[in-house]
Design a protein around this motif. Structure first.
Motif, PDB file in Angstrom:
ATOM      1  N   UNK A 162     -48.380  14.221 -26.591  1.00 34.22           N
ATOM      2  CA  UNK A 162     -48.198  12.930 -26.079  1.00 34.22           C
ATOM      3  C   UNK A 162     -49.688  12.215 -26.335  1.00 34.22           C
ATOM      4  N   UNK A 163     -50.738  12.928 -26.338  1.00 30.06           N
ATOM      5  CA  UNK A 163     -52.120  12.469 -26.122  1.00 30.06           C
ATOM      6  C   UNK A 163     -52.596  12.263 -24.790  1.00 30.06           C
ATOM      7  N   UNK A 164     -51.870  12.894 -23.560  1.00 30.93           N
ATOM      8  CA  UNK A 164     -52.542  12.735 -22.448  1.00 30.93           C
ATOM      9  C   UNK A 164     -53.588  13.403 -21.947  1.00 30.93           C
ATOM     10  N   UNK A 165     -53.818  14.288 -22.822  1.00 31.91           N
ATOM     11  CA  UNK A 165     -55.088  15.192 -22.381  1.00 31.91           C
ATOM     12  C   UNK A 165     -56.113  15.049 -23.724  1.00 31.91           C
ATOM     13  N   UNK A 166     -56.068  13.805 -24.483  1.00 33.40           N
ATOM     14  CA  UNK A 166     -56.800  13.981 -25.582  1.00 33.40           C
ATOM     15  C   UNK A 166     -58.345  13.574 -25.242  1.00 33.40           C
ATOM     16  N   UNK A 167     -58.783  13.315 -23.686  1.00 35.79           N
ATOM     17  CA  UNK A 167     -60.167  13.083 -23.191  1.00 35.79           C
ATOM     18  C   UNK A 167     -60.637  14.358 -22.679  1.00 35.79           C
ATOM     19  N   UNK A 168     -59.993  15.531 -22.614  1.00 31.52           N
ATOM     20  CA  UNK A 168     -60.282  16.622 -22.016  1.00 31.52           C
ATOM     21  C   UNK A 168     -61.567  17.195 -23.022  1.00 31.52           C
ATOM     22  N   UNK A 169     -62.519  17.678 -22.430  1.00 33.58           N
ATOM     23  CA  UNK A 169     -63.792  18.413 -22.924  1.00 33.58           C
ATOM     24  C   UNK A 169     -64.445  17.455 -23.995  1.00 33.58           C
ATOM     25  N   UNK A 170     -64.448  16.074 -23.925  1.00 32.75           N
ATOM     26  CA  UNK A 170     -65.200  15.315 -24.747  1.00 32.75           C
ATOM     27  C   UNK A 170     -66.508  15.091 -24.282  1.00 32.75           C
ATOM     28  N   UNK A 171     -67.388  15.061 -25.073  1.00 29.22           N
ATOM     29  CA  UNK A 171     -68.896  14.896 -24.739  1.00 29.22           C
ATOM     30  C   UNK A 171     -69.778  14.457 -26.057  1.00 29.22           C
ATOM     31  N   UNK A 172     -70.760  13.746 -25.683  1.00 26.17           N
ATOM     32  CA  UNK A 172     -71.698  13.360 -26.733  1.00 26.17           C
ATOM     33  C   UNK A 172     -71.001  12.058 -27.665  1.00 26.17           C
ATOM     34  N   UNK A 173     -71.655  12.069 -28.768  1.00 29.72           N
ATOM     35  CA  UNK A 173     -71.428  10.818 -29.842  1.00 29.72           C
ATOM     36  C   UNK A 173     -70.230  10.675 -30.465  1.00 29.72           C
ATOM     37  N   UNK A 174     -69.576  11.717 -30.539  1.00 34.43           N
ATOM     38  CA  UNK A 174     -68.435  12.115 -31.380  1.00 34.43           C
ATOM     39  C   UNK A 174     -67.115  12.657 -30.721  1.00 34.43           C
ATOM     40  N   UNK A 175     -65.950  11.870 -30.918  1.00 38.94           N
ATOM     41  CA  UNK A 175     -64.697  12.080 -30.172  1.00 38.94           C
ATOM     42  C   UNK A 175     -64.068  12.841 -30.965  1.00 38.94           C
ATOM     43  N   UNK A 176     -63.568  14.220 -30.643  1.00 46.06           N
ATOM     44  CA  UNK A 176     -62.797  14.861 -31.347  1.00 46.06           C
ATOM     45  C   UNK A 176     -61.147  14.590 -31.208  1.00 46.06           C
ATOM     46  N   UNK A 177     -60.464  14.612 -32.281  1.00 45.74           N
ATOM     47  CA  UNK A 177     -58.940  14.310 -32.241  1.00 45.74           C
ATOM     48  C   UNK A 177     -58.383  15.634 -32.831  1.00 45.74           C
ATOM     49  N   UNK A 178     -57.138  16.016 -32.235  1.00 41.96           N
ATOM     50  CA  UNK A 178     -56.508  17.647 -32.770  1.00 41.96           C
ATOM     51  C   UNK A 178     -55.390  16.922 -33.803  1.00 41.96           C
ATOM     52  N   UNK A 179     -55.111  17.952 -34.462  1.00 38.22           N
ATOM     53  CA  UNK A 179     -53.941  18.141 -35.284  1.00 38.22           C
ATOM     54  C   UNK A 179     -52.868  18.934 -34.604  1.00 38.22           C
ATOM     55  N   UNK A 180     -52.436  20.149 -35.008  1.00 36.36           N
ATOM     56  CA  UNK A 180     -51.494  20.668 -34.354  1.00 36.36           C
ATOM     57  C   UNK A 180     -51.708  22.113 -34.778  1.00 36.36           C
ATOM     58  N   UNK A 181     -51.317  23.153 -33.876  1.00 39.26           N
ATOM     59  CA  UNK A 181     -51.382  24.582 -34.339  1.00 39.26           C
ATOM     60  C   UNK A 181     -50.228  25.179 -35.193  1.00 39.26           C
ATOM     61  N   UNK A 190     -68.009   5.347 -30.339  1.00 34.09           N
ATOM     62  CA  UNK A 190     -67.822   6.853 -30.810  1.00 34.09           C
ATOM     63  C   UNK A 190     -67.382   7.037 -32.016  1.00 34.09           C
ATOM     64  N   UNK A 191     -68.032   7.892 -32.807  1.00 37.06           N
ATOM     65  CA  UNK A 191     -67.442   8.237 -34.056  1.00 37.06           C
ATOM     66  C   UNK A 191     -66.303   9.058 -33.588  1.00 37.06           C
ATOM     67  N   UNK A 192     -65.323   9.166 -34.549  1.00 38.71           N
ATOM     68  CA  UNK A 192     -64.196   9.925 -34.334  1.00 38.71           C
ATOM     69  C   UNK A 192     -63.889  11.070 -35.502  1.00 38.71           C
ATOM     70  N   UNK A 193     -63.781  12.344 -34.987  1.00 38.42           N
ATOM     71  CA  UNK A 193     -63.800  13.584 -35.850  1.00 38.42           C
ATOM     72  C   UNK A 193     -62.363  14.268 -35.816  1.00 38.42           C
ATOM     73  N   UNK A 194     -61.829  14.476 -36.945  1.00 41.83           N
ATOM     74  CA  UNK A 194     -60.604  15.384 -36.804  1.00 41.83           C
ATOM     75  C   UNK A 194     -60.090  16.112 -38.022  1.00 41.83           C
ATOM     76  N   UNK A 195     -59.325  17.271 -37.925  1.00 43.92           N
ATOM     77  CA  UNK A 195     -59.130  18.048 -39.028  1.00 43.92           C
ATOM     78  C   UNK A 195     -57.811  17.291 -39.695  1.00 43.92           C
TER      79      UNK A 195
END
Length: 221
Positions: free
Chosen positions: A62-81, A96-101
Motif C-alpha cells: 500500500x505504501x504505508x511503510x515507504x518512509x521506513x529507513x529513509x535518510x540522506x538526499x535520496x529517497x528510495x522507492x521499492x518494486x517488489x520481490x 529529495x531525489x527519488x531512486x528506484x529499480x
C-alpha cells in the motif's frame, strides 16, 4: 486547407510542449551528492535489509511503510520481490531525489567464501541480458529510452553493511546487483503518478520470466 493548417499547428504545439521523462532523470554517468548511481543501487539493496520484514517497503503493498529507513538526499522507492503487480501511495519530502529499480537482480554467497565478486556480477547480469520489455512513465511523460537506464555494481558490497553493528550481523560479501534503475530529480510539490513495468524473457534460471508492474501515487510535500 484551413483545417489542415490548424491540425498541423496543434501537432507542432504539442511536440514543442511535450517533455520526455529523461529531462527529469539523472543521467547514469552523473553524480548525486557525490555518489555514482551504481553505488546507490548497491545501497538500495543494503537498505532493504535494514528493517524487519513486516515493515519492509518492498513487501508493503500500500505504501504505508515507504518512509521506513529513509535518510540522506535520496529517497528510495521499492518494486517488489519476484513477479509483482502493486499500487502504492507514498509521501515524499520536497527536495529529495527519488531512486528506484525498474527491474533488477542481486546475487550474494550462500556462505562465506562460496563465490567471488566476478561470479556474482555475472549471475546478476543473466536475466538483464534478456530483457523483453520496459516502460517508465511519470505524469504521462514517458521515458524515450528506458533500456538506457541499466546499471551494474562496479564494486561488490556487503549485503548487511547498513545493519547496525550492535546487532552483530554476519558479513554477506560479495554481493552485486545488475538491472534498470532510475534516479529522478526532485519533483515539484503536489501529487505525481509514477508507473513502471517490465519483463525478463530468459529461457531458464531464477526469476527468468519475472515481470514487474508498479504504480505509485507520490505526494511531494
Amino acid at each position: 486547407m484551413k483545417k489542415a493548417l490548424l491540425a498541423a499547428s496543434l501537432l507542432l504545439a504539442t511536440n514543442i510542449h511535450a517533455q520526455p521523462l529523461e529531462d527529469l532523470m539523472v543521467h547514469p554517468d552523473q553524480l548525486v551528492a557525490g555518489k555514482r548511481l551504481d553505488e546507490y543501487a548497491n545501497t538500495w539493496w543494503q537498505w532493504t535489509y535494514t528493517m524487519p520484514q513486516e515493515i519492509s517497503p518492498v513487501r508493503d503493498i500500500t505504501g504505508k511503510y515507504c518512509h521506513v529507513g529513509q535518510q540522506g538526499d535520496v529517497w528510495f522507492l521499492a518494486g517488489g520481490y519476484g513477479a509483482s503487480k502493486i499500487k502504492r501511495r507514498c509521501e515524499v519530502p520536497a527536495g529529495k531525489h527519488i531512486f528506484f529499480p525498474v527491474i533488477n537482480m542481486a546475487y550474494w554467497p550462500r556462505y562465506e567464501g562460496s563465490t567471488t565478486c566476478e561470479s556474482v556480477k555475472r549471475s546478476a547480469a543473466l536475466n538483464n541480458d534478456e530483457l523483453l520489455s520496459i516502460e517508465v512513465e511519470l505524469d504521462s511523460m514517458k521515458a524515450l529510452n528506458p533500456s538506457g537506464t541499466r546499471l551494474a555494481s562496479r564494486e561488490c558490497f556487503d549485503l548487511l553493511g547498513l545493519v547496525p553493528r550492535e546487532y552483530n550481523p554476519p558479513v554477506v560479501y560479495p554481493a552485486a546487483t545488475d538491472g534498470y534503475w532510475v534516479m529522478l530529480k526532485p519533483l515539484s510539490k503536489g501529487t505525481h503518478v509514477l508507473r513502471f513495468n517490465d519483463m525478463y524473457n530468459r529461457d531458464k534460471g531464477v526469476f527468468s520470466k519475472m515481470a514487474q508492474d508498479i504504480e505509485y501515487e507520490l505526494v511531494v510535500k
